[in-house]
Scaffold this active site. Structure first.
Site, mmCIF file in Angstrom:
data_model
loop_
_atom_site.group_PDB
_atom_site.id
_atom_site.type_symbol
_atom_site.label_atom_id
_atom_site.label_comp_id
_atom_site.label_asym_id
_atom_site.label_seq_id
_atom_site.Cartn_x
_atom_site.Cartn_y
_atom_site.Cartn_z
ATOM 1 N N SER A 108 0.925 -1.381 -0.086
ATOM 2 C CA SER A 108 -0.244 -0.360 0.397
ATOM 3 C C SER A 108 0.792 1.313 -0.522
ATOM 4 O O SER A 108 0.501 2.299 0.497
ATOM 5 C CB SER A 108 -0.909 0.213 1.137
ATOM 6 O OG SER A 108 -2.175 -0.981 1.311
ATOM 7 N N ASP A 154 -6.705 -0.785 2.383
ATOM 8 C CA ASP A 154 -6.147 -0.082 2.364
ATOM 9 C C ASP A 154 -5.315 1.482 3.230
ATOM 10 O O ASP A 154 -5.224 1.167 4.064
ATOM 11 C CB ASP A 154 -5.281 -0.051 1.390
ATOM 12 C CG ASP A 154 -4.597 -1.266 0.378
ATOM 13 O OD1 ASP A 154 -5.039 -2.476 0.767
ATOM 14 O OD2 ASP A 154 -4.573 -0.691 -0.601
HETATM 15 C C1 GLA Z 1 -5.852 -4.566 -2.726
HETATM 16 C C2 GLA Z 1 -6.288 -3.416 -2.803
HETATM 17 C C3 GLA Z 1 -7.567 -3.313 -1.390
HETATM 18 C C4 GLA Z 1 -7.649 -4.913 -1.501
HETATM 19 C C5 GLA Z 1 -6.875 -6.000 -1.517
HETATM 20 C C6 GLA Z 1 -7.303 -7.312 -1.581
HETATM 21 O O1 GLA Z 1 -5.019 -4.267 -1.618
HETATM 22 O O2 GLA Z 1 -6.245 -2.146 -3.198
HETATM 23 O O3 GLA Z 1 -8.875 -2.460 -1.803
HETATM 24 O O4 GLA Z 1 -8.794 -5.852 -1.992
HETATM 25 O O5 GLA Z 1 -6.422 -5.602 -2.548
HETATM 26 O O6 GLA Z 1 -7.905 -8.023 -0.463
#
Ligand code: GLA
Length: 365
Positions: A108, A154
């Protein structure tokens, strides 16, 4: 001059459930993005990075649009555009970002830059920032300006993370509780596949659509269901398409695993928690099909190490990172075994590091 920090996040369990309005259990980590804000007396915003050579200068009254040429600055630019659109006062200044979070690796980094930019700019004029509002605001920028149809997990964990706690986030009610994580002799380890996640956005959106389709079919038989996570496993045979059945089975079983995980964490039963992580990985591999040889090799090799309680991919998948809970004394062995196996299977050198659970976005000085 003021300095701020926004963390990256790992997801302990509850994968691909946020956009299915289920339960997720992420945590902010101590790796993240730091930024310095230097006010200016003109009407310019300058975005610089100690990690990237690309920088960007805009006037506050410029019209801001997404442009691939703007590279990483699209994230802060999206935030600025949305703040202006919603009539928040945006101060002039220079923001210098610096990151020790591996980028594009499913931890993230983009949510960290978004949340950090919004937090910095709002902090200059507002005495209180509602962090739940902030997380939703940044998610909207990611969905509309950047064009990634992600869920709320995230941005929420980057904004509201808490040291030594996971966030049990109910993505239906958009409500969270903190769950203490006491690791004692165990540590959290991140294993970075270093695999470029090229197909991630199209595959991510494809899974999302499949879930919507499965839910639509369940809903025609029972209109009381509000989301896919609420469907009873016994209803799976309503789905005739094998792939839809698999996706739904992952979503329904993963949501049950999150409930179980919270129960066992409350009893401090890390061994059962580890087994749930392993089951989550297997479900993401076999039913949701988002792991791939890289993440499977990392997680499954780690799972074989004595002293590793559990390992699984974290984040969207298709490359990125896996995590493991490992006895402190077994970390060296895990590093050696996983690195060696990973290199022999994929030809890529992975990176493995310990991490701690840290706080969400905050001012440093
Ligand atoms: C990414 C997305 C999140 C979530 C994950 C899977 O990180 O940004 O919103 O969906 O994948 O859990």
């Amino acid at each position: 001059m003021k300095k701020y920090f926004a963390p990256g996040r790992i997801n302990l369990i509850g994968e691909h459930l946020d956009y299915n309005e289920g339960l997720v259990l992420p945590a902010a980590i101590t790796l993240g993005v730091t930024a310095t804000f230097i006010p200016r007396s003109d009407n310019k915003i300058i975005l610089r990075s100690a990690t990237h050579s690309f920088s960007k200068e805009i006037f506050l009254d410029d019209e801001i649009m997404f442009d691939a040429k703007n590279d990483w600055t699209n994230y802060p630019l999206g935030i600025i555009a949305q703040l202006k659109k919603e009539n928040h006062s945006v101060p002039a200044g220079e923001i210098i970002f610096e990151s020790n979070l591996p980028e594009g690796s499913g931890l993230s980094s983009s949510a960290a830059v978004e949340v950090l930019t919004a937090y910095i700019l709002l902090s200059q004029t507002e005495s209180h920032i509602n962090l739940v509002w902030l997380a939703n605001f940044c998610k909207q920028v990611e969905n509309d300006f950047i064009g990634v149809k992600c869920g709320i997990m995230d941005q929420y964990s980057v904004a509201l993370g808490k040291k030594d706690h996971a966030l049990l986030l109910d993505c239906n009610k958009i409500h969270h509780e903190y769950v203490p994580i006491e690791l004692k002799d165990y540590r959290l380890v991140i294993m970075n596949s270093k695999k470029p996640r090229s197909l991630i956005h199209s595959k991510y959106n494809e899974r999302k659509k499949e879930c919507e389709e499965a839910f639509r079919i369940f809903q025609t038989s029972n209109s009381e269901y509000q989301n896919l996570c609420q469907v009873d496993m016994s209803q799976l045979n309503l789905l005739n398409v094998e792939n839809l059945k698999k996706r739904a089975r992952h979503v329904i079983s993963e949501n049950l695993r999150v409930k179980e995980a919270v129960k066992v964490l409350e009893m401090n039963d890390l061994s059962t928690f580890g087994r749930l992580m392993n089951a989550s990985h297997a479900s993401l591999k076999n039913d949701y099909q988002v792991t791939g040889i890289e993440l499977d090799t990392l997680a499954e090799t780690a799972q074989e190490v004595t002293g590793c309680l559990g390992a699984r991919m974290t984040g969207a998948g298709f490359g990125g990172c896996a995590i493991a809970i490992v006895r402190e004394t077994a970390i060296e062995e895990l590093k050696n075994k996983v690195s060696e196996k990973y290199l022999s299977v994929t030809g890529i050198s992975c990176e493995i590091y310990e991490t701690q659970i840290g706080d969400g976005v905050h001012q440093l000085i």
